[in-house]
Structures are given as C-alpha cells and as structure tokens.
Write an enzyme that holds these catalytic residues in place. Sequence first.
Site, PDB file in Angstrom:
ATOM      1  N   THR A 292       0.824  -1.201   0.000  1.00 51.54           N
ATOM      2  CA  THR A 292       0.000   0.000   0.000  1.00 51.54           C
ATOM      3  C   THR A 292       0.859   1.252   0.000  1.00 51.54           C
ATOM      4  OG1 THR A 292      -1.949   1.040   0.979  1.00 51.54           O
ATOM      5  CG2 THR A 292      -0.386   0.062   2.526  1.00 51.54           C
TER       6      THR A 292
ATOM      7  N   LYS B 153       3.434   1.552  -3.816  1.00 50.50           N
ATOM      8  CA  LYS B 153       2.816   0.810  -4.923  1.00 50.50           C
ATOM      9  C   LYS B 153       3.589   0.926  -6.242  1.00 50.50           C
ATOM     10  CE  LYS B 153      -1.940   0.741  -3.288  1.00 50.50           C
ATOM     11  NZ  LYS B 153      -3.357   0.909  -3.653  1.00 50.50           N
TER      12      LYS B 153
ATOM     13  N   ASN C 232      -0.219  -3.688  -6.189  1.00 50.15           N
ATOM     14  CA  ASN C 232      -0.656  -3.794  -4.791  1.00 50.15           C
ATOM     15  C   ASN C 232      -0.626  -5.220  -4.267  1.00 50.15           C
ATOM     16  OD1 ASN C 232      -2.929  -4.776  -6.167  1.00 50.15           O
ATOM     17  ND2 ASN C 232      -4.228  -4.237  -4.433  1.00 50.15           N
TER      18      ASN C 232
ATOM     19  N   GLY D  48     -10.183  13.873  -9.974  1.00 49.62           N
ATOM     20  CA  GLY D  48      -8.853  13.537  -9.470  1.00 49.62           C
ATOM     21  C   GLY D  48      -7.939  13.071 -10.583  1.00 49.62           C
ATOM     22  N   ALA D  49      -6.640  13.252 -10.358  1.00 52.98           N
ATOM     23  CA  ALA D  49      -5.649  12.797 -11.343  1.00 52.98           C
ATOM     24  C   ALA D  49      -4.439  12.213 -10.623  1.00 52.98           C
ATOM     25  CB  ALA D  49      -5.240  13.955 -12.247  1.00 52.98           C
ATOM     26  N   GLY D  50      -4.679  11.646  -9.421  1.00 51.37           N
ATOM     27  CA  GLY D  50      -3.599  10.999  -8.671  1.00 51.37           C
ATOM     28  C   GLY D  50      -3.410   9.564  -9.134  1.00 51.37           C
TER      29      GLY D  50
ATOM     30  N   ASN E 156      -9.359  17.905 -12.387  1.00 50.94           N
ATOM     31  CA  ASN E 156      -8.453  17.905 -11.232  1.00 50.94           C
ATOM     32  C   ASN E 156      -8.151  19.327 -10.776  1.00 50.94           C
ATOM     33  OD1 ASN E 156      -6.918  16.278  -9.401  1.00 50.94           O
ATOM     34  ND2 ASN E 156      -5.057  17.055 -10.355  1.00 50.94           N
ATOM     35  N   ARG E 157      -7.936  19.460  -9.454  1.00 51.35           N
ATOM     36  CA  ARG E 157      -7.566  20.770  -8.896  1.00 51.35           C
ATOM     37  C   ARG E 157      -6.348  21.319  -9.629  1.00 51.35           C
ATOM     38  NH1 ARG E 157      -5.597  20.777  -2.752  1.00 51.35           N
ATOM     39  NH2 ARG E 157      -4.148  19.295  -3.675  1.00 51.35           N
TER      40      ARG E 157
ATOM     41  N   LEU F 195     -14.595   6.433  -4.319  1.00 46.17           N
ATOM     42  CA  LEU F 195     -13.654   5.357  -3.981  1.00 46.17           C
ATOM     43  C   LEU F 195     -13.270   5.384  -2.505  1.00 46.17           C
ATOM     44  CD1 LEU F 195     -11.373   5.251  -7.148  1.00 46.17           C
ATOM     45  CD2 LEU F 195     -13.615   4.237  -6.741  1.00 46.17           C
TER      46      LEU F 195
HETATM   47  P1  NAP Z   1      -3.166  10.761  -4.576  1.00 46.10           P
HETATM   48  O1  NAP Z   1      -2.294  10.162  -5.628  1.00 46.10           O
HETATM   49  O2  NAP Z   1      -2.549  11.449  -3.415  1.00 46.10           O
HETATM   50  O3  NAP Z   1      -4.156  11.814  -5.321  1.00 46.10           O
HETATM   51  C1  NAP Z   1      -5.006  12.652  -4.582  1.00 46.10           C
HETATM   52  C2  NAP Z   1      -5.981  13.364  -5.505  1.00 46.10           C
HETATM   53  O4  NAP Z   1      -6.864  14.154  -4.684  1.00 46.10           O
HETATM   54  C3  NAP Z   1      -5.313  14.333  -6.480  1.00 46.10           C
HETATM   55  O5  NAP Z   1      -6.051  14.368  -7.669  1.00 46.10           O
HETATM   56  C4  NAP Z   1      -5.414  15.672  -5.724  1.00 46.10           C
HETATM   57  O6  NAP Z   1      -5.425  16.804  -6.566  1.00 46.10           O
HETATM   58  C5  NAP Z   1      -6.792  15.514  -5.108  1.00 46.10           C
HETATM   59  N1  NAP Z   1      -6.939  16.398  -3.961  1.00 46.10           N
HETATM   60  C6  NAP Z   1      -6.319  16.304  -2.759  1.00 46.10           C
HETATM   61  N2  NAP Z   1      -6.719  17.298  -1.949  1.00 46.10           N
HETATM   62  C7  NAP Z   1      -7.583  18.063  -2.663  1.00 46.10           C
HETATM   63  C8  NAP Z   1      -8.341  19.241  -2.381  1.00 46.10           C
HETATM   64  N3  NAP Z   1      -8.285  19.827  -1.183  1.00 46.10           N
HETATM   65  N4  NAP Z   1      -9.160  19.718  -3.340  1.00 46.10           N
HETATM   66  C9  NAP Z   1      -9.253  19.115  -4.549  1.00 46.10           C
HETATM   67  N5  NAP Z   1      -8.565  18.004  -4.881  1.00 46.10           N
HETATM   68  C10 NAP Z   1      -7.730  17.482  -3.945  1.00 46.10           C
HETATM   69  O7  NAP Z   1      -4.169   9.687  -3.948  1.00 46.10           O
HETATM   70  P2  NAP Z   1      -4.630   8.279  -4.562  1.00 46.10           P
HETATM   71  O8  NAP Z   1      -3.672   7.245  -4.129  1.00 46.10           O
HETATM   72  O9  NAP Z   1      -4.913   8.482  -6.006  1.00 46.10           O
HETATM   73  O10 NAP Z   1      -6.000   8.000  -3.746  1.00 46.10           O
HETATM   74  C11 NAP Z   1      -7.187   8.743  -4.004  1.00 46.10           C
HETATM   75  C12 NAP Z   1      -8.358   8.179  -3.206  1.00 46.10           C
HETATM   76  O11 NAP Z   1      -8.655   6.845  -3.552  1.00 46.10           O
HETATM   77  C13 NAP Z   1      -8.130   8.174  -1.688  1.00 46.10           C
HETATM   78  O12 NAP Z   1      -9.209   8.837  -1.098  1.00 46.10           O
HETATM   79  C14 NAP Z   1      -8.168   6.722  -1.291  1.00 46.10           C
HETATM   80  O13 NAP Z   1      -8.826   6.513  -0.043  1.00 46.10           O
HETATM   81  C15 NAP Z   1      -9.001   6.105  -2.395  1.00 46.10           C
HETATM   82  N6  NAP Z   1      -8.651   4.669  -2.580  1.00 46.10           N
HETATM   83  C16 NAP Z   1      -9.624   3.726  -2.374  1.00 46.10           C
HETATM   84  C17 NAP Z   1      -9.331   2.388  -2.520  1.00 46.10           C
HETATM   85  C18 NAP Z   1     -10.385   1.342  -2.278  1.00 46.10           C
HETATM   86  O14 NAP Z   1     -10.050   0.157  -2.211  1.00 46.10           O
HETATM   87  N7  NAP Z   1     -11.637   1.725  -2.145  1.00 46.10           N
HETATM   88  C19 NAP Z   1      -8.046   1.989  -2.918  1.00 46.10           C
HETATM   89  C20 NAP Z   1      -7.071   2.975  -3.142  1.00 46.10           C
HETATM   90  C21 NAP Z   1      -7.389   4.309  -2.960  1.00 46.10           C
HETATM   91  P3  NAP Z   1      -4.029  17.558  -6.939  1.00 46.10           P
HETATM   92  O15 NAP Z   1      -3.415  16.782  -8.050  1.00 46.10           O
HETATM   93  O16 NAP Z   1      -4.461  18.918  -7.348  1.00 46.10           O
HETATM   94  O17 NAP Z   1      -3.191  17.552  -5.687  1.00 46.10           O
END
Ligand code: NAP
Length: 297
Positions: A68, A72, A93, A132-134, A156-157, A228
């Site tokens: 995790t 990853k 993962n 989102g674009a993470g 995305n922001r 998600l």
């Molecule tokens: P990440 O790579 O850190 O990306 C975070 C994303 O959120 C980016 O697009 C970021 O935008 C945006 N963001 C963060 N703060 C923000 C704000 N205040 N306003 C607007 N946009 C904001 O994270 P990730 O690994 O992709 O994970 C994203 C989500 O998926 C998490 O919530 C996680 O819990 C969920 N997830 C769920 C599962 C499941 O099994 N259900 C598995 C994995 C992940 P910027 O690019 O502008 O910073």
Amino acid sequence: MHTPDGHTRTCGLIGNPVAHTQSPLIQNHLAYVTGQNLVYLPFPVAYGDLEAAVRGALAMDFLGLNVTVPYKSDVIAYLAEIDPLAERIGAVNTLVRCPGGYKGYNTDMPGLYRAMRQEGVEIADRDVVILGAGGVARAVAVMLLDQGAAGIHILNRTADKARAVAEEINGMAGRPFARAYALEDYGQIPGENWLVIQATSVGMHPHVEQAPIEDPAFYRRVETGYDLIFNPETTRFMELTREYGGRACNGVRMLVYQGIIAFELWTGAAVSQEVADELYRMTTQALAQQPSKGADQ
Ligand code: NAP
C-alpha cells in the site's frame, strides 16, 4: 481458524502507515472460510527499507504480500515479474511468489470493476467523469479504457496533472479518448446522466464535511456518483449525489474485492458471492467502529 503450525503460509501487508488497515480482517476471514492454513499480518516498512522488506519476505518464504501507500510504484523495481495490467497502470498492490522472487499484480482495478458490476454500474459505451488525477484516478482511467467506456473527462484541482494523465491515456488508446479540465470547469463537459468516479482524497476521514465540488448544477447531472473513499461510509460527495436524485456508492466493495482477488491469486481458492457479501458487511461494520486514518487497503 487453523492453529498456526509447521505448514502455515504467511502473507502480509507492507506500507507506511498500516495501523488502520482492514486487510488482516479480510484475509484472515477468507483463510478461515476457505480452510486455508494461512495467516496475514500488517508490516510497517520504514522509508528506505522497501527492498530489504521484499528480500526478507522472500527469504522467509512468504506466500505473498499486499503493498500500500507509499510503495505501490516503488516496489516494481524489486519484482521478478510483473503482470501486464499492473505494468500499464504503473502500480502494484499484490505480490505473488514466482520462480526467483515475486510477481506483481494490480488487484485494485479488477476489484473496482467487479464491485461496479456487482452494483449494476455500466461502463461500456458510456462517457465517464473522473474527479482527481492521482495514482488511483490514473489507474481508473486505464480500467475505463480497457472496459470499453466511450470516453472520459478528467477533472483535477491541478489541471496540468489532469492534462498529463489524459495525454498518457490517449497515447495508450491511440485516439482522443480522454479530455482534461480544471476541477471548476465541469460546465464544459457535454451531456448529462453522468457516471462520476470520485478519486480524490477530499472527504476522507477526518475531513468528512468536504466534497471536491459543492455546486448543485454539477450534481443535477450525476446519475451515479461512485466514491472510492470507504471511510466514512457515506461521504459528502455521496450525500450531494443523492440529494439531487443520483445513486451513490462508496469504496468498500472495491476494498473487499481487491482483497478477494489477491487471496485467489495466492491460494487458487475461489471465493463465493456469499462470502464476498459477508465480507462487505463485516468490513463496513469494522470501519464504522474504527475510523481509519489513511491506509487504503
Ligand atoms: P493521490 O495520488 O494522493 O491523489 C489525490 C488526488 O486528490 C489528487 O487528484 C489531488 O489533486 C486531489 N486532492 C487532494 N486534496 C484536494 C483538495 N483539497 N481539493 C481538490 N482536490 C484534492 O491519492 P490516490 O492514491 O490516487 O487515492 C485517491 C483516493 O482513492 C483516496 O481517497 C483513497 O482513499 C481512495 N482509494 C480507495 C481504494 C479502495 O479500495 N476503495 C483503494 C485505493 C485508494 P491535486 O493533483 O491537485 O493535488
């Protein structure tokens, strides 16, 4: 549960942090109901120790690992083999023992796909909006391409990141499949009755009062809002989706199915729908009792 003995196989989760993970609950329950002599434990791995952790697991003949945040992508450097889907997504993962080391898989996206099918959410020939674009949003974009979506709109922001992901996905597709927007530019997206996949971290516990978009004009066009996030059970994004007549889902089923697919890869066991539904209820209940603060597995 099997009392551990000389034949017990070990699996685990490596990441940082891992303290709030639900995976031991999911995996040890799966081992119990399928009668596998297997234990699953969380292993916090300090920054800089990832290679040592993978080598150590191999030396001790661990059957497999989940990986995790934040490892990853970094773990790919320490694999003997990688599954083509995981390679395309660029994130692993799940590690499965193979000759000479571990083979890396991504079960998050097959997990999300199974979850969406289970919930009757159609992807094929549909325009899909991704918030989102993470790392996860990028993986979702690959999954949507593979599953025959008509096109995707990535908001995305940081608009540059949305553009970079769209460009990469269009390269994979060999055609204009993805379009990028700043988060506030949803007014430019055509059509209505959207399927929106919420892949930002906004609204995650403890910031439960936040949603990436608040405007009713956006939510009036949402047919299904698929968040998600799995903690809280109902996010503000889901509340807003429902308030304006849409259907909302959370990330618990995705979490459960990514675990089930990993377990099936490790053991070869087939997990029934009944067990998957039971795990969904158990995980929802456990999350309600123990608010998680970060781990995504
Ligand atoms: P990440 O790579 O850190 O990306 C975070 C994303 O959120 C980016 O697009 C970021 O935008 C945006 N963001 C963060 N703060 C923000 C704000 N205040 N306003 C607007 N946009 C904001 O994270 P990730 O690994 O992709 O994970 C994203 C989500 O998926 C998490 O919530 C996680 O819990 C969920 N997830 C769920 C599962 C499941 O099994 N259900 C598995 C994995 C992940 P910027 O690019 O502008 O910073």
